[in-house]
Design a protein around this motif. Sequence first.
Motif, PDB file in Angstrom:
ATOM      1  N   LEU A   1       0.827  -1.203   0.000  1.00 22.88           N
ATOM      2  CA  LEU A   1       0.000   0.000   0.000  1.00 22.88           C
ATOM      3  C   LEU A   1       0.866   1.260   0.000  1.00 22.88           C
ATOM      4  O   LEU A   1       0.604   2.212  -0.736  1.00 22.88           O
ATOM      5  CB  LEU A   1      -0.937   0.004   1.208  1.00 22.88           C
ATOM      6  N   GLN A   2       1.912   1.235   0.794  1.00 21.29           N
ATOM      7  CA  GLN A   2       2.832   2.374   0.823  1.00 21.29           C
ATOM      8  C   GLN A   2       3.489   2.567  -0.543  1.00 21.29           C
ATOM      9  O   GLN A   2       3.605   3.693  -1.031  1.00 21.29           O
ATOM     10  CB  GLN A   2       3.899   2.157   1.889  1.00 21.29           C
ATOM     11  N   PHE A   3       3.880   1.468  -1.171  1.00 17.95           N
ATOM     12  CA  PHE A   3       4.474   1.560  -2.506  1.00 17.95           C
ATOM     13  C   PHE A   3       3.466   2.093  -3.515  1.00 17.95           C
ATOM     14  O   PHE A   3       3.795   2.975  -4.311  1.00 17.95           O
ATOM     15  CB  PHE A   3       4.996   0.193  -2.963  1.00 17.95           C
ATOM     16  N   ALA A   4       2.244   1.574  -3.489  1.00 14.27           N
ATOM     17  CA  ALA A   4       1.225   1.998  -4.451  1.00 14.27           C
ATOM     18  C   ALA A   4       0.906   3.485  -4.297  1.00 14.27           C
ATOM     19  O   ALA A   4       0.790   4.210  -5.294  1.00 14.27           O
ATOM     20  CB  ALA A   4      -0.038   1.161  -4.284  1.00 14.27           C
ATOM     21  N   LYS A   5       0.759   3.952  -3.059  1.00 11.23           N
ATOM     22  CA  LYS A   5       0.455   5.364  -2.837  1.00 11.23           C
ATOM     23  C   LYS A   5       1.621   6.259  -3.256  1.00 11.23           C
ATOM     24  O   LYS A   5       1.418   7.302  -3.879  1.00 11.23           O
ATOM     25  CB  LYS A   5       0.101   5.612  -1.368  1.00 11.23           C
ATOM     26  N   SER A   6       2.829   5.857  -2.926  1.00  7.45           N
ATOM     27  CA  SER A   6       3.994   6.652  -3.304  1.00  7.45           C
ATOM     28  C   SER A   6       4.170   6.666  -4.816  1.00  7.45           C
ATOM     29  O   SER A   6       4.480   7.707  -5.399  1.00  7.45           O
ATOM     30  CB  SER A   6       5.258   6.094  -2.635  1.00  7.45           C
ATOM     31  N   ASN A   7       3.960   5.529  -5.438  1.00  6.59           N
ATOM     32  CA  ASN A   7       4.080   5.446  -6.897  1.00  6.59           C
ATOM     33  C   ASN A   7       3.031   6.324  -7.572  1.00  6.59           C
ATOM     34  O   ASN A   7       3.337   7.035  -8.536  1.00  6.59           O
ATOM     35  CB  ASN A   7       3.960   3.992  -7.350  1.00  6.59           C
ATOM     36  N   ALA A   8       1.807   6.304  -7.060  1.00  7.94           N
ATOM     37  CA  ALA A   8       0.740   7.150  -7.621  1.00  7.94           C
ATOM     38  C   ALA A   8       1.059   8.627  -7.422  1.00  7.94           C
ATOM     39  O   ALA A   8       0.819   9.447  -8.318  1.00  7.94           O
ATOM     40  CB  ALA A   8      -0.591   6.801  -6.972  1.00  7.94           C
ATOM     41  N   PHE A   9       1.627   8.967  -6.270  1.00  9.22           N
ATOM     42  CA  PHE A   9       1.976  10.366  -6.007  1.00  9.22           C
ATOM     43  C   PHE A   9       3.043  10.851  -6.975  1.00  9.22           C
ATOM     44  O   PHE A   9       2.930  11.926  -7.557  1.00  9.22           O
ATOM     45  CB  PHE A   9       2.455  10.530  -4.557  1.00  9.22           C
ATOM     46  N   TYR A  10       4.093  10.053  -7.154  1.00  2.09           N
ATOM     47  CA  TYR A  10       5.168  10.452  -8.077  1.00  2.09           C
ATOM     48  C   TYR A  10       4.694  10.434  -9.528  1.00  2.09           C
ATOM     49  O   TYR A  10       5.092  11.273 -10.328  1.00  2.09           O
ATOM     50  CB  TYR A  10       6.390   9.553  -7.918  1.00  2.09           C
ATOM     51  N   ALA A  11       3.842   9.487  -9.879  1.00  2.00           N
ATOM     52  CA  ALA A  11       3.356   9.377 -11.255  1.00  2.00           C
ATOM     53  C   ALA A  11       2.428  10.530 -11.624  1.00  2.00           C
ATOM     54  O   ALA A  11       2.263  10.830 -12.811  1.00  2.00           O
ATOM     55  CB  ALA A  11       2.645   8.041 -11.455  1.00  2.00           C
ATOM     56  N   ALA A  12       1.823  11.188 -10.633  1.00  6.97           N
ATOM     57  CA  ALA A  12       0.938  12.312 -10.920  1.00  6.97           C
ATOM     58  C   ALA A  12       1.716  13.495 -11.500  1.00  6.97           C
ATOM     59  O   ALA A  12       1.176  14.272 -12.277  1.00  6.97           O
ATOM     60  CB  ALA A  12       0.206  12.737  -9.655  1.00  6.97           C
ATOM     61  N   ASP A  13       2.985  13.621 -11.133  1.00  2.39           N
ATOM     62  CA  ASP A  13       3.838  14.672 -11.693  1.00  2.39           C
ATOM     63  C   ASP A  13       4.769  14.012 -12.707  1.00  2.39           C
ATOM     64  O   ASP A  13       5.734  13.336 -12.335  1.00  2.39           O
ATOM     65  CB  ASP A  13       4.640  15.354 -10.595  1.00  2.39           C
ATOM     66  N   VAL A  14       4.459  14.214 -13.963  1.00  4.09           N
ATOM     67  CA  VAL A  14       5.163  13.508 -15.035  1.00  4.09           C
ATOM     68  C   VAL A  14       6.656  13.814 -15.022  1.00  4.09           C
ATOM     69  O   VAL A  14       7.478  12.921 -15.237  1.00  4.09           O
ATOM     70  CB  VAL A  14       4.548  13.867 -16.413  1.00  4.09           C
ATOM     71  N   ASN A  15       7.035  15.040 -14.737  1.00  2.45           N
ATOM     72  CA  ASN A  15       8.458  15.414 -14.750  1.00  2.45           C
ATOM     73  C   ASN A  15       9.245  14.670 -13.676  1.00  2.45           C
ATOM     74  O   ASN A  15      10.343  14.153 -13.941  1.00  2.45           O
ATOM     75  CB  ASN A  15       8.613  16.924 -14.576  1.00  2.45           C
ATOM     76  N   ILE A  16       8.693  14.604 -12.473  1.00  6.59           N
ATOM     77  CA  ILE A  16       9.379  13.880 -11.397  1.00  6.59           C
ATOM     78  C   ILE A  16       9.455  12.397 -11.721  1.00  6.59           C
ATOM     79  O   ILE A  16      10.500  11.759 -11.536  1.00  6.59           O
ATOM     80  CB  ILE A  16       8.658  14.110 -10.046  1.00  6.59           C
ATOM     81  N   TYR A  17       8.355  11.853 -12.241  1.00 11.41           N
ATOM     82  CA  TYR A  17       8.350  10.417 -12.543  1.00 11.41           C
ATOM     83  C   TYR A  17       9.323  10.091 -13.670  1.00 11.41           C
ATOM     84  O   TYR A  17       9.970   9.049 -13.652  1.00 11.41           O
ATOM     85  CB  TYR A  17       6.933   9.949 -12.884  1.00 11.41           C
ATOM     86  N   MET A  18       9.452  10.995 -14.636  1.00 13.95           N
ATOM     87  CA  MET A  18      10.412  10.781 -15.723  1.00 13.95           C
ATOM     88  C   MET A  18      11.846  10.808 -15.196  1.00 13.95           C
ATOM     89  O   MET A  18      12.701  10.059 -15.662  1.00 13.95           O
ATOM     90  CB  MET A  18      10.227  11.826 -16.830  1.00 13.95           C
ATOM     91  N   GLU A  19      12.114  11.649 -14.202  1.00 15.85           N
ATOM     92  CA  GLU A  19      13.431  11.656 -13.557  1.00 15.85           C
ATOM     93  C   GLU A  19      13.708  10.314 -12.891  1.00 15.85           C
ATOM     94  O   GLU A  19      14.791   9.740 -13.029  1.00 15.85           O
ATOM     95  CB  GLU A  19      13.511  12.755 -12.497  1.00 15.85           C
ATOM     96  N   ILE A  20      12.713   9.817 -12.158  1.00 13.06           N
ATOM     97  CA  ILE A  20      12.865   8.537 -11.457  1.00 13.06           C
ATOM     98  C   ILE A  20      13.099   7.412 -12.461  1.00 13.06           C
ATOM     99  O   ILE A  20      14.031   6.616 -12.312  1.00 13.06           O
ATOM    100  CB  ILE A  20      11.633   8.257 -10.573  1.00 13.06           C
ATOM    101  N   VAL A  21      12.269   7.362 -13.490  1.00 11.21           N
ATOM    102  CA  VAL A  21      12.392   6.300 -14.490  1.00 11.21           C
ATOM    103  C   VAL A  21      13.714   6.437 -15.251  1.00 11.21           C
ATOM    104  O   VAL A  21      14.349   5.440 -15.596  1.00 11.21           O
ATOM    105  CB  VAL A  21      11.180   6.316 -15.456  1.00 11.21           C
ATOM    106  N   GLY A  22      14.161   7.669 -15.484  1.00 12.68           N
ATOM    107  CA  GLY A  22      15.451   7.890 -16.139  1.00 12.68           C
ATOM    108  C   GLY A  22      16.605   7.339 -15.318  1.00 12.68           C
ATOM    109  O   GLY A  22      17.538   6.733 -15.859  1.00 12.68           O
ATOM    110  N   GLU A  23      16.556   7.554 -13.990  1.00 13.35           N
ATOM    111  CA  GLU A  23      17.591   7.012 -13.110  1.00 13.35           C
ATOM    112  C   GLU A  23      17.553   5.490 -13.096  1.00 13.35           C
ATOM    113  O   GLU A  23      18.600   4.832 -13.086  1.00 13.35           O
ATOM    114  CB  GLU A  23      17.429   7.568 -11.695  1.00 13.35           C
TER     115      GLU A  23
END
Length: 143
Positions: free
Chosen positions: A76-98
């Motif tokens: 649940l913690q992972f799902a909520k954190s993933n949804a939070f980061y995925a809501a901001d495309v720029n931050i999520y793209m940074e994470i996926v880039g790393e």
Amino acid sequence: MKQSIFFIVFVLSLFGCQDVNQPEKPKNLISKDKMVDILTETYLDNAARSIDNKSIIAKGIKMDSMVYKNYGIDSLQFAKSNAFYAADVNIYMEIVGEVEARLNTMQQKMDSIWEKEWLRKDSIKRQLKEVKASSEPVKDSLI
């Protein structure tokens, strides 16, 4: 008639997309660095499943549970954190880039290991051929 239907669909779709709610920041949000580690591990687990899922299932290994336990989180913690980061495309793209950069680095290391192993095996084969060629008696045409 077609124009009015097109206009109605356009207006409805325009107003239908106005109330997109961003997820709230979870109280136990996973840090970006830890999220990169978790996603890297998850992608590696998925790759392992695609190669030999039958033996993973036969051994009763729960790959996701192992990742969560390893990082001290729950699903649940992972799902909520993933949804939070995925809501901001720029931050999520940074994470996926790393994550992608780490996976590429791992692949390059593995490729170099495989290349060294292949060269070692090739040199052993070459030496065996030389030993075999030198140990065979010379056949004389007179006999």
